[in-house]
Design a protein around this motif. Structure first.
Motif, PDB file in Angstrom:
ATOM      1  N   LEU A 131     171.076  -1.729 101.533  1.00 60.64           N
ATOM      2  CA  LEU A 131     169.876  -0.985 101.148  1.00 60.64           C
ATOM      3  C   LEU A 131     169.001  -0.667 102.358  1.00 60.64           C
ATOM      4  O   LEU A 131     168.422   0.421 102.447  1.00 60.64           O
ATOM      5  N   ALA A 132     168.909  -1.595 103.305  1.00 58.60           N
ATOM      6  CA  ALA A 132     168.128  -1.334 104.518  1.00 58.60           C
ATOM      7  C   ALA A 132     168.776  -0.234 105.356  1.00 58.60           C
ATOM      8  O   ALA A 132     168.074   0.596 105.942  1.00 58.60           O
ATOM      9  N   LEU A 133     170.099  -0.192 105.393  1.00 61.82           N
ATOM     10  CA  LEU A 133     170.794   0.892 106.087  1.00 61.82           C
ATOM     11  C   LEU A 133     170.463   2.231 105.435  1.00 61.82           C
ATOM     12  O   LEU A 133     170.172   3.213 106.117  1.00 61.82           O
ATOM     13  N   LEU A 134     170.473   2.254 104.112  1.00 62.42           N
ATOM     14  CA  LEU A 134     170.154   3.473 103.380  1.00 62.42           C
ATOM     15  C   LEU A 134     168.696   3.886 103.590  1.00 62.42           C
ATOM     16  O   LEU A 134     168.401   5.082 103.750  1.00 62.42           O
ATOM     17  N   VAL A 135     167.780   2.933 103.626  1.00 58.83           N
ATOM     18  CA  VAL A 135     166.374   3.251 103.875  1.00 58.83           C
ATOM     19  C   VAL A 135     166.199   3.817 105.280  1.00 58.83           C
ATOM     20  O   VAL A 135     165.451   4.779 105.484  1.00 58.83           O
ATOM     21  N   GLY A 136     166.898   3.262 106.254  1.00 59.72           N
ATOM     22  CA  GLY A 136     166.819   3.792 107.616  1.00 59.72           C
ATOM     23  C   GLY A 136     167.353   5.208 107.714  1.00 59.72           C
ATOM     24  O   GLY A 136     166.739   6.080 108.344  1.00 59.72           O
ATOM     25  N   LEU A 137     168.505   5.449 107.096  1.00 58.89           N
ATOM     26  CA  LEU A 137     169.076   6.799 107.097  1.00 58.89           C
ATOM     27  C   LEU A 137     168.157   7.794 106.405  1.00 58.89           C
ATOM     28  O   LEU A 137     167.873   8.880 106.925  1.00 58.89           O
ATOM     29  N   CYS A 138     167.696   7.436 105.223  1.00 60.08           N
ATOM     30  CA  CYS A 138     166.861   8.357 104.443  1.00 60.08           C
ATOM     31  C   CYS A 138     165.491   8.562 105.071  1.00 60.08           C
ATOM     32  O   CYS A 138     164.928   9.662 105.008  1.00 60.08           O
ATOM     33  N   GLY A 139     164.952   7.521 105.693  1.00 58.14           N
ATOM     34  CA  GLY A 139     163.660   7.667 106.365  1.00 58.14           C
ATOM     35  C   GLY A 139     163.738   8.623 107.538  1.00 58.14           C
ATOM     36  O   GLY A 139     162.876   9.493 107.709  1.00 58.14           O
ATOM     37  N   ILE A 157     163.499  11.856  97.913  1.00 54.29           N
ATOM     38  CA  ILE A 157     163.804  11.146  96.662  1.00 54.29           C
ATOM     39  C   ILE A 157     164.652   9.911  96.938  1.00 54.29           C
ATOM     40  O   ILE A 157     164.375   8.820  96.425  1.00 54.29           O
ATOM     41  N   SER A 158     165.675  10.063  97.777  1.00 55.41           N
ATOM     42  CA  SER A 158     166.553   8.919  98.056  1.00 55.41           C
ATOM     43  C   SER A 158     165.831   7.845  98.856  1.00 55.41           C
ATOM     44  O   SER A 158     166.087   6.653  98.668  1.00 55.41           O
ATOM     45  N   LEU A 159     164.897   8.236  99.732  1.00 62.54           N
ATOM     46  CA  LEU A 159     164.099   7.240 100.450  1.00 62.54           C
ATOM     47  C   LEU A 159     163.239   6.443  99.479  1.00 62.54           C
ATOM     48  O   LEU A 159     163.182   5.206  99.562  1.00 62.54           O
ATOM     49  N   ALA A 160     162.592   7.130  98.551  1.00 60.08           N
ATOM     50  CA  ALA A 160     161.739   6.431  97.581  1.00 60.08           C
ATOM     51  C   ALA A 160     162.562   5.483  96.707  1.00 60.08           C
ATOM     52  O   ALA A 160     162.165   4.334  96.483  1.00 60.08           O
ATOM     53  N   LEU A 161     163.703   5.944  96.233  1.00 54.89           N
ATOM     54  CA  LEU A 161     164.537   5.089  95.376  1.00 54.89           C
ATOM     55  C   LEU A 161     165.116   3.899  96.138  1.00 54.89           C
ATOM     56  O   LEU A 161     165.120   2.771  95.630  1.00 54.89           O
ATOM     57  N   ALA A 162     165.607   4.141  97.347  1.00 56.69           N
ATOM     58  CA  ALA A 162     166.191   3.039  98.129  1.00 56.69           C
ATOM     59  C   ALA A 162     165.130   2.021  98.518  1.00 56.69           C
ATOM     60  O   ALA A 162     165.379   0.805  98.474  1.00 56.69           O
ATOM     61  N   VAL A 215     164.307  -0.052  95.363  1.00 57.85           N
ATOM     62  CA  VAL A 215     165.348  -1.022  95.026  1.00 57.85           C
ATOM     63  C   VAL A 215     165.365  -2.167  96.041  1.00 57.85           C
ATOM     64  O   VAL A 215     165.564  -3.333  95.680  1.00 57.85           O
ATOM     65  N   LEU A 216     165.155  -1.853  97.327  1.00 61.25           N
ATOM     66  CA  LEU A 216     165.088  -2.906  98.343  1.00 61.25           C
ATOM     67  C   LEU A 216     163.906  -3.830  98.083  1.00 61.25           C
ATOM     68  O   LEU A 216     164.026  -5.054  98.208  1.00 61.25           O
ATOM     69  N   TYR A 217     162.783  -3.281  97.694  1.00 65.45           N
ATOM     70  CA  TYR A 217     161.617  -4.099  97.380  1.00 65.45           C
ATOM     71  C   TYR A 217     161.876  -4.988  96.156  1.00 65.45           C
ATOM     72  O   TYR A 217     161.507  -6.158  96.143  1.00 65.45           O
ATOM     73  N   GLN A 218     162.511  -4.438  95.128  1.00 67.60           N
ATOM     74  CA  GLN A 218     162.849  -5.236  93.953  1.00 67.60           C
ATOM     75  C   GLN A 218     163.835  -6.354  94.305  1.00 67.60           C
ATOM     76  O   GLN A 218     163.745  -7.460  93.777  1.00 67.60           O
ATOM     77  N   GLU A 219     164.775  -6.051  95.183  1.00 65.45           N
ATOM     78  CA  GLU A 219     165.728  -7.073  95.636  1.00 65.45           C
ATOM     79  C   GLU A 219     165.009  -8.172  96.411  1.00 65.45           C
ATOM     80  O   GLU A 219     165.327  -9.350  96.282  1.00 65.45           O
TER      81      GLU A 219
END
Length: 125
Positions: free
Chosen positions: A14-22, A42-47, A50-54
């Motif tokens: 999820l952190a990889l996805l947040v970095g890419l999307c950011g 949209i994908s940055l907000a969702l990732a 989900v990372l925060y919920q995790e």
């Protein structure tokens, strides 16, 4: 050495996805060669959600926080290298690629992927 490392994979991905999307969101908003798209936002907000919920659901123990930070930086620098490969007029991607490779190697060592196998005689001690 100590055997299998206790690092959870979900926050790292999820952190990889947040970095890419950011980085994709910032590039979409600031690079004139790229067409505007709402999908990185949209994908940055969702990732990030989900990372925060995790993060709230389970504690991050061991090397998980460091590996999560490394994964985030791999996403940021990896997308930057990809973008500069796609648009060479933005400049060279050498530094981004080298930083990404160093971070991936460091992440592999921290996660225990790049460790040498322990001989059975030493493992039984």
């Amino acid at each position: 050495m100590s055997g299998k490392k206790n690092v959870r994979r979900k926050p790292i991905l999820l952190a990889l996805l947040v970095g890419l999307c950011g980085n994709a969101t910032l590039a979409t908003l600031s690079v004139s060669e790229l067409a505007f798209s709402v999908f990185p936002i949209i994908s940055l907000a969702l990732a990030a959600y989900v990372l925060y919920q995790e993060y709230l659901s389970a504690p991050m123990e061991g090397d998980t926080p460091v590996c999560t930070l490394l994964s985030f930086l791999v996403g940021v620098f990896g997308y930057s290298a990809f973008l500069r490969t796609q648009f060479p007029e933005m400049g060279t991607n050498y530094l981004s690629v080298m930083i990404t490779l160093v971070l991936v190697i460091w992440l592999a060592i921290k996660m225990g992927v790049a460790e040498r196998p322990v001989p059975e005689a030493e493992a039984q001690k």
